[in-house]
Design an enzyme around this catalytic site. Structure first.
Site, mmCIF file in Angstrom:
data_model
loop_
_atom_site.group_PDB
_atom_site.id
_atom_site.type_symbol
_atom_site.label_atom_id
_atom_site.label_comp_id
_atom_site.label_asym_id
_atom_site.label_seq_id
_atom_site.Cartn_x
_atom_site.Cartn_y
_atom_site.Cartn_z
ATOM 1 N N TYR A 105 -1.832 -10.091 27.646
ATOM 2 C CA TYR A 105 -3.290 -10.174 27.540
ATOM 3 C C TYR A 105 -3.802 -9.075 26.628
ATOM 4 O O TYR A 105 -3.067 -8.148 26.259
ATOM 5 C CB TYR A 105 -3.932 -10.062 28.931
ATOM 6 C CG TYR A 105 -3.920 -8.655 29.518
ATOM 7 C CD1 TYR A 105 -2.749 -8.094 30.009
ATOM 8 C CD2 TYR A 105 -5.081 -7.883 29.564
ATOM 9 C CE1 TYR A 105 -2.735 -6.809 30.533
ATOM 10 C CE2 TYR A 105 -5.080 -6.604 30.092
ATOM 11 C CZ TYR A 105 -3.910 -6.080 30.574
ATOM 12 O OH TYR A 105 -3.903 -4.800 31.086
ATOM 13 N N LYS B 227 1.738 -5.416 26.503
ATOM 14 C CA LYS B 227 0.549 -5.590 27.356
ATOM 15 C C LYS B 227 0.744 -6.851 28.202
ATOM 16 O O LYS B 227 0.128 -7.905 27.991
ATOM 17 C CB LYS B 227 -0.732 -5.638 26.509
ATOM 18 C CG LYS B 227 -1.969 -5.275 27.309
ATOM 19 C CD LYS B 227 -3.096 -4.835 26.416
ATOM 20 C CE LYS B 227 -4.446 -4.739 27.114
ATOM 21 N NZ LYS B 227 -4.524 -3.805 28.234
ATOM 22 N N LEU C 119 1.347 2.084 27.518
ATOM 23 C CA LEU C 119 0.704 1.121 26.638
ATOM 24 C C LEU C 119 0.020 1.922 25.525
ATOM 25 O O LEU C 119 -0.722 2.866 25.812
ATOM 26 C CB LEU C 119 -0.352 0.303 27.392
ATOM 27 C CG LEU C 119 -1.024 -0.696 26.442
ATOM 28 C CD1 LEU C 119 -0.145 -1.910 26.231
ATOM 29 C CD2 LEU C 119 -2.387 -1.094 26.941
ATOM 30 N N GLU D 92 0.369 7.721 31.990
ATOM 31 C CA GLU D 92 -0.977 7.254 31.638
ATOM 32 C C GLU D 92 -1.723 6.906 32.911
ATOM 33 O O GLU D 92 -1.212 7.124 34.018
ATOM 34 C CB GLU D 92 -0.894 6.043 30.689
ATOM 35 C CG GLU D 92 -0.183 4.845 31.289
ATOM 36 C CD GLU D 92 -0.002 3.682 30.309
ATOM 37 O OE1 GLU D 92 -0.886 3.442 29.494
ATOM 38 O OE2 GLU D 92 1.043 3.008 30.419
HETATM 39 N N1 PDD Z 1 -6.514 -1.633 30.056
HETATM 40 N N2 PDD Z 1 -2.987 1.937 29.532
HETATM 41 C C1 PDD Z 1 -2.982 0.825 30.297
HETATM 42 C C2 PDD Z 1 -1.893 0.638 31.293
HETATM 43 C C3 PDD Z 1 -4.004 -0.147 30.143
HETATM 44 O O1 PDD Z 1 -4.008 -1.250 30.897
HETATM 45 C C4 PDD Z 1 -5.028 0.087 29.191
HETATM 46 C C5 PDD Z 1 -6.120 -0.897 28.958
HETATM 47 C C6 PDD Z 1 -4.990 1.274 28.433
HETATM 48 C C7 PDD Z 1 -6.025 1.594 27.410
HETATM 49 O O2 PDD Z 1 -5.898 0.757 26.282
HETATM 50 P P1 PDD Z 1 -7.128 0.391 25.348
HETATM 51 O O3 PDD Z 1 -7.691 1.656 24.828
HETATM 52 O O4 PDD Z 1 -6.544 -0.464 24.283
HETATM 53 O O5 PDD Z 1 -8.113 -0.356 26.228
HETATM 54 C C8 PDD Z 1 -3.945 2.162 28.629
HETATM 55 C C9 PDD Z 1 -7.396 -2.770 29.858
HETATM 56 C C10 PDD Z 1 -8.730 -2.409 29.330
HETATM 57 C C11 PDD Z 1 -7.425 -3.603 31.125
HETATM 58 O O6 PDD Z 1 -6.358 -3.820 31.659
HETATM 59 O O7 PDD Z 1 -8.482 -4.053 31.530
#
Ligand code: PDD
Length: 285
Positions: free
Chosen positions: A33, A147, A205, A180
């Protein structure tokens, strides 16, 4: 106006948006996703999100469900059909629909679904106040760079902060290093003013917001160290913040029972918030 989703090749009211029971996403979490923000109708960092989407799909051996240009057009249409001008777009691709069998069949047609999430991007007021977090063990697999929709360890990690009544859970691996957040990347501002965050590898991620913040910091002359940060050193951090598509740059004022700095968003974090706002304004102008 009701929410509109895109599924099975059609735009439909969200309440009628269903996928098949034998969708491999439903039975095996066999899919990926993306979440991207749109502001004033414009998608933020669209190309970076599409790059990461292609990367996740390639690593999983799932074909792109449509060309990048078609996906961008579908997202633009989705935003136009929903009443919100700003928010989050959820993009999901699963390997396809087939009778349950672990073997990933290369001939399957991937299933693309799109929706607008009924949540808002964090407000300036929320960022001015900052947030609290707790730590918990990182229980995930060895390909956190994909992801994947298999988010059970992230869901369980987030449950820890829900129980504690705080915003995020910071995951710590078996070596005692911060990887993270449950859905965010974590940055530490060191006493020397440099910012330190886990390197982009298979243990995290690679967040799009993380990547943009690192570029903005470099351009502003803020030193960036991409190296794991020891959880034991959290009390030594001058500032801590997290990054994500839905929060942008969010100061963390308390972690577990530790107050970070003076318990208020610090100057380096505030500078990065301002730089990130300028980036958003430029990108969505
Ligand atoms: N989450 N690390 C993880 C495990 C994440 O699921 C996400 C994002 C991030 C931050 O990535 P970005 O800056 O590209 O949003 C880091 C999304 C927003 C979610 O699962 O809703």
């Amino acid at each position: 106006m009701s929410r509109i989703a895109y599924v099975n090749g059609k735009f439909v009211p969200q309440r009628h948006a269903y996928v098949a029971m034998e969708d491999r996403g439903y039975q095996f979490a066999d899919g990926m996703y993306e979440v991207a923000a749109f502001i004033g109708g414009a998608l933020l960092d669209a190309e970076r999100h599409l790059d990461r989407m292609e990367y996740s799909l390639a690593e999983l051996g799932i074909p792109m469900p449509a060309s990048r240009a078609s996906i961008r057009l579908l997202i633009a249409e989705l935003i136009a059909q929903n009443s919100r001008r700003s928010g989050l777009v959820y993009i999901q691709v699963t390997r396809g629909v087939a009778p349950r069998n672990h073997a990933p069949n290369a001939a399957l047609r991937p299933v693309l679904s799109l929706s607008v999430l009924p949540v808002s991007i964090a407000s300036d007021a929320a960022r001015a106040k900052g947030a609290k977090a707790v730590t918990a063990p990182d229980m995930r697999w060895k390909r956190c760079d994909i992801k994947s929709i298999a988010l059970l360890p992230n869901v369980m990690a987030r449950g820890v902060s829900v129980s504690a009544g705080v915003r995020e859970t910071i995951m710590v691996n078996a070596q005692g290093e911060v990887t993270e957040g449950s859905a965010t990347n974590i940055f530490f501002v060191r006493p020397d003013g440099a910012i330190q965050t886990h390197p982009k590898d298979t243990h995290i991620l690679g967040g799009i917001t993380r990547e943009v913040v690192i570029e903005l910091a470099h351009a502003a002359g803020i030193a960036v160290v991409e190296r794991p940060y020891a959880a034991a050193d959290i009390p030594k951090a001058a500032e801590v913040f997290f990054t994500s598509t839905s929060a942008f740059v969010m100061p963390l004022t308390h972690i577990d029972d530790i107050r970070i700095g003076d318990g208020k968003p610090g100057p380096v974090t505030q500078r990065l918030i301002a730089l990130y706002h300028a980036h958003v304004a430029k990108e969505t102008a």
